[in-house]
Design an enzyme around this catalytic site. Sequence first.
Site, PDB file in Angstrom:
ATOM      1  N   ASP A 289      64.117  46.937  45.391  1.00 50.46           N
ATOM      2  CA  ASP A 289      64.924  45.993  46.156  1.00 50.46           C
ATOM      3  C   ASP A 289      66.327  46.051  45.539  1.00 50.46           C
ATOM      4  O   ASP A 289      66.517  46.530  44.413  1.00 50.46           O
ATOM      5  CB  ASP A 289      64.332  44.579  46.122  1.00 50.46           C
ATOM      6  CG  ASP A 289      64.899  43.709  47.249  1.00 50.46           C
ATOM      7  OD1 ASP A 289      65.950  44.067  47.826  1.00 50.46           O
ATOM      8  OD2 ASP A 289      64.306  42.659  47.551  1.00 50.46           O
TER       9      ASP A 289
HETATM   10  C1  NOJ Z   1      67.430  42.070  49.310  1.00 54.40           C
HETATM   11  C2  NOJ Z   1      66.249  41.746  50.159  1.00 54.40           C
HETATM   12  O1  NOJ Z   1      65.253  41.153  49.375  1.00 54.40           O
HETATM   13  C3  NOJ Z   1      65.688  42.955  50.883  1.00 54.40           C
HETATM   14  O2  NOJ Z   1      64.657  42.547  51.737  1.00 54.40           O
HETATM   15  C4  NOJ Z   1      66.782  43.668  51.616  1.00 54.40           C
HETATM   16  O3  NOJ Z   1      66.254  44.762  52.339  1.00 54.40           O
HETATM   17  C5  NOJ Z   1      67.822  44.114  50.622  1.00 54.40           C
HETATM   18  N1  NOJ Z   1      68.372  42.945  49.923  1.00 54.40           N
HETATM   19  C6  NOJ Z   1      68.972  44.878  51.242  1.00 54.40           C
HETATM   20  O4  NOJ Z   1      69.789  43.996  51.917  1.00 54.40           O
END
Ligand code: NOJ
Length: 893
Positions: A289
Amino acid sequence: MVVFAMGCPSGLRGLSLALLASTASAAVIPRDPIPDGFVAPPYYPSPYGGWADDWAESYSKATKLVSQMTVAEKVNITAGTGLFMVGRCVGNTGSVPRLGFPQLCLQDGPLGIRSTDNNTAFPAGITTGATFNKELIYQRGVALGEEFRGKGANFYLGPSVGALGRKPRGGRNWEGFGSDPVLQAIAGAETIKGVQEQGVIATLKHLIGNEQELYRMYNPFQRAYSANIDDRTMHEVYLWPFAEGVRAGAGSIMSAYNDVNGSAASQNSYLLNGLLKDELGFQGFVMTDWLSQISGVAAALAGLDMSMPGDTIGNAIPLTGHSHWMYELTRSVLNGSVPVDRLNDMATRIVATWYQFGQDKDFPPPNFSTNTADREGPLYPGALFSPSGVVNEYVNVQGDHKVVAKQVAQEAITLLKNDGGFLPLSTSTPLFVFGTDAQADPRGINSCVDKSCNRGLLGMGWGSGSANYPYLDDPISSLRRKAANVTYYATNSFPSVQTPGGGDTAIVFISSDGGENTYTVEGNHGDRDASGLVAWYNGDELVQKAAAKYSNVVVVVHTVGPIVVEPWIDLPSVKAVLVAHLPGQEAGDSLTELLFGEASPSGHLPYTIPVSEKDFPDSVGLVATPLSQTQDTYSEGIYIDYRYLNKHGIKPRFAFGHGLSYASFTFSNATIKRVPNAPLSEEPPARPPKLASPIAGLDVSLPDATEAYYPESGLDRIWRYLYPWLDKGDADKAYTIGVEGREKYPYPEGYSPEQRTEVPVAGGTNGGNPALWDAAYEVTVTVTNTNTGKAPAGKAVAQAYVQFPAGIAWDTPPVQLRDFAKTGKALGGGESAQLRLSLTRRDVSVWDVVRQNWIVPNPRGRYAIWVGDASDNLRVACYTDTLTCEEGLEPPV
Ligand code: NOJ
């Protein structure tokens, strides 16, 4: 920079040799003890990909390409080039132009393309789950895939099946499909199929335990919380939808921000190497993530394949030009701390996934920018100085997707209560509408970034899972279009109104919002920590006051999850209640067509609405220990949502799966058969042997230092851009260390570079032992609409729940959802349809923590497969021992 205490079970011990020096002065953050019984045992090395038949061709092409890459080229495709650096998407990898391997565009999010234009804002995951319609869920996936492809996004950063919905207040439950592993699994798999058939790579997220937003991330002073999940709960609840997603062919998986059993999810060898890549036989690749990578070598060894967006968070602020990988990974390979075969595997997994979905042929480059709405803008928004160019081409990718979007929004709408058949309404009824949730945000439908406000209609939650509306069909406009006499009070405080006439009906719109921790909205830090399960903006009072004035009140709820409805649900004037979930752009007609009887509601609750939040165990409340690592311990085990309430005999207000219709359905003529017609064995047939991987054939000799040198010409270096190269001196130094082997990297406990010969007994390619998915029982049931009056036709849903035999050695929930089916068309009065429900071997198994396998506890015993239209309205049971069914029974819960 974050450094961890030594002794972490799964390899958090070290950083790359190079990084160790730079972290010498950093603070050491102690790790709190993880409660007994929750372990993340070391699992090394990372299993090679490429041993599944259906990936063989892609791996064969990928190994050919990767075998021609230099060390820097391989490294370049395993990480992003930095937040807001070149590339228009939320994540942009490095490329290998010499060999025709492009930069890849990774883009949010689960309900539509984030931060762009001319896209569809589909209903959210929770809405999609509430349809209980597999075909429709698939069609939404197809439409999403077409839009991502149309915009040139290689990756759809979804679906989300974790958060699974364990915590009713959890901020991101709405991105997923509902608080049950089977509902998540089926809806996730259908979405993956739909998206990937368009050649777009789905990214199933977040592995695993991201059940709350508070304290989800590491920062220089504090570790992210630890989701402490025991082995059985992991398999039977949280890993279950990931297994199904891997089986559906998911190309990539995103790890969670949090720790799992004390080890960060992005470098948890038990999770990535063990559960995901060995047991579930995952052939694609794992990405972090955003900004969750916390170490270099340890993450590589533990099975991470791609770092997104490439930067470190350890310096508190990204955009400093620092990465744990890129140039550091190159250094770590040259100096011998990351084995060459691990880098080969990482790069090959990524390239193979690209081939697997045909992205080597005619995949369009991105034609939008997630950073700006302007046509022209900086090409490297994160750079200090950047050339400008065209970044938005405003390509319209909506097609006719509003049709599927509206159908999902409509089929999700869940009728909780309809006293005396009050709904549907006549269009001539005088309507008095209350609540700002009925109208579009007066300041603009996209006026809050990432929907970080709840002004006007709540069509989606906030954060990276949101998308811009191209337009919004709001309920009040639709009501005005359809009904003759509509008075709207755009307020959440009950206004002074004239004394209602007899037929006057009030429609009260209330909402409850939630989202990602990046934004705090009305005191809620993503999770509904401030509001709890209570309607926002005094919604309860609005309903109560309307109910005091009008004798006919319809309540419409837009919500991210359960709200407690006790303050008004039993008021005699509250005649009908509809939960419209998060409808996306098609909020208006999808609702009003039901209100006026053009169609019948057919949605079902994807979670339980309790009488009180206190009915759930304390362990599913939000947890926070601000000064140390928060421990989020899953002490309720497999008992979440309805499983918990049923076990403890607590009656909910509205049970999981509940949803009324204008039609009246009965289930009859139930049959059950074994497929094939032989009793199951207790243990599944032995897993197939693990085939050899072509990764083993790639060169593992130490690359020459020259492969890592910055190009001598043709590169105009951009400050803060993340490159895979090293200056000559650095590369030579690392190479010398590697050749001499004079500094030994402190490999984690249990580490061995040799691929394992022993394989998990429950394992196999694409989701684990394929025998787990063998059909075991098939139940059919006839559903009939017994209405004789003029009520509109309606679609019916059958839900199948398993009850394990009495007297087995495992404690099992009274009933567990295992399958569902919806009629393809709406049934008019007197019409019938047959619905088919299937149970696999896994569906009648428990996870045995000692045998490390799925066991059918008593294969010849009496499993009851209950069928009905809600978890508390199961009146048909089919038995696996006699292969007979009974109807008209008292529900088991
Ligand atoms: C953090 C989020 O938890 C995730 O779901 C997302 O795809 C990414 N940021 C990218 O924005």
